[in-house]
Design a protein around this motif. Sequence first.
Motif, mmCIF file in Angstrom:
data_model
loop_
_atom_site.group_PDB
_atom_site.id
_atom_site.type_symbol
_atom_site.label_atom_id
_atom_site.label_comp_id
_atom_site.label_asym_id
_atom_site.label_seq_id
_atom_site.Cartn_x
_atom_site.Cartn_y
_atom_site.Cartn_z
ATOM 1 N N ARG A 145 40.371 79.194 27.430
ATOM 2 C CA ARG A 145 40.541 78.605 28.768
ATOM 3 C C ARG A 145 39.675 77.355 28.915
ATOM 4 N NH1 ARG A 145 38.854 82.440 31.398
ATOM 5 N NH2 ARG A 145 36.796 81.633 31.817
ATOM 6 N N GLU A 146 38.414 77.433 28.488
ATOM 7 C CA GLU A 146 37.526 76.273 28.576
ATOM 8 C C GLU A 146 38.063 75.113 27.746
ATOM 9 O OE1 GLU A 146 33.724 77.807 27.368
ATOM 10 O OE2 GLU A 146 33.624 79.143 29.108
ATOM 11 N N GLU A 183 41.060 73.623 29.589
ATOM 12 C CA GLU A 183 40.601 72.856 30.759
ATOM 13 C C GLU A 183 40.072 71.499 30.349
ATOM 14 O OE1 GLU A 183 37.835 75.613 32.501
ATOM 15 O OE2 GLU A 183 39.388 76.613 33.677
ATOM 16 N N THR A 230 46.593 79.857 29.180
ATOM 17 C CA THR A 230 45.613 80.701 28.490
ATOM 18 C C THR A 230 46.227 82.052 28.160
ATOM 19 O OG1 THR A 230 43.757 79.592 29.581
ATOM 20 C CG2 THR A 230 43.327 81.770 28.659
ATOM 21 N N PRO A 268 43.108 69.009 31.865
ATOM 22 C CA PRO A 268 42.733 69.496 33.194
ATOM 23 C C PRO A 268 43.913 69.511 34.166
ATOM 24 C CG PRO A 268 41.663 67.386 32.695
ATOM 25 C CD PRO A 268 42.414 67.804 31.483
ATOM 26 N N VAL A 315 46.446 75.848 33.491
ATOM 27 C CA VAL A 315 45.557 76.368 32.459
ATOM 28 C C VAL A 315 45.515 77.899 32.436
ATOM 29 C CG1 VAL A 315 43.138 76.460 31.720
ATOM 30 C CG2 VAL A 315 44.185 74.267 32.279
#
Length: 193
Positions: free
Chosen positions: A138-139, A142, A154, A146, A150
């Motif tokens: 997920r990070e 992002e 994910t 962005p 997301v």
Amino acid sequence: MQKVRVQPNAQRSAQTRQALLVAARSLFVEKGFAATSTPELVERAGMTRGALYHHFRDKAEVLHAVLEEEARQVAEEIEKAAPANTSPVDALRVGSVAYLDAMAVQGRTRLLLIEGPAALGADRMATIDEGHAAASLREGLEAAMPGRHVAALTNLLSASFDRAALDIDGGDDKKAVRAAMLFLIDQVVAPTP
């Protein structure tokens, strides 16, 4: 007279817990969660049932602890794979390969993708994953894209990664599966026209 060195209780307790987890991991990989009994678990660990129940409420709690450790190790491998100055897209690509490599550790795919969901259920496994590999994914998404769905991406990519790990564990061509995952990542993060 020779002094006997006594281990502090915390150290002994940690060693006992670790011995139980190592034995449990081995048995869960060999036989599966359902076919593993607590008497054989404590026998394999060289412990007593009292020691087991001092550290864990039941066999499911032992499995949960084993899965947490496996998931932590997978996430650690993903995080270690990409240098700090890597672009977000390259970090996703490197992390993808790192995930597949981490899941190739003997027994890990069975534990995290078969035994865990069967014994603990999808919700508990999602919670474990969310604290580890899914959080990394997920990070990465992002950072790479962005604002582009997301959360949904994910979940979808996480399922794809799990399927890829199962395929590799089942004997499919590792290079082909990796190439397909990298292709999928490239398609997902490609700029929209």
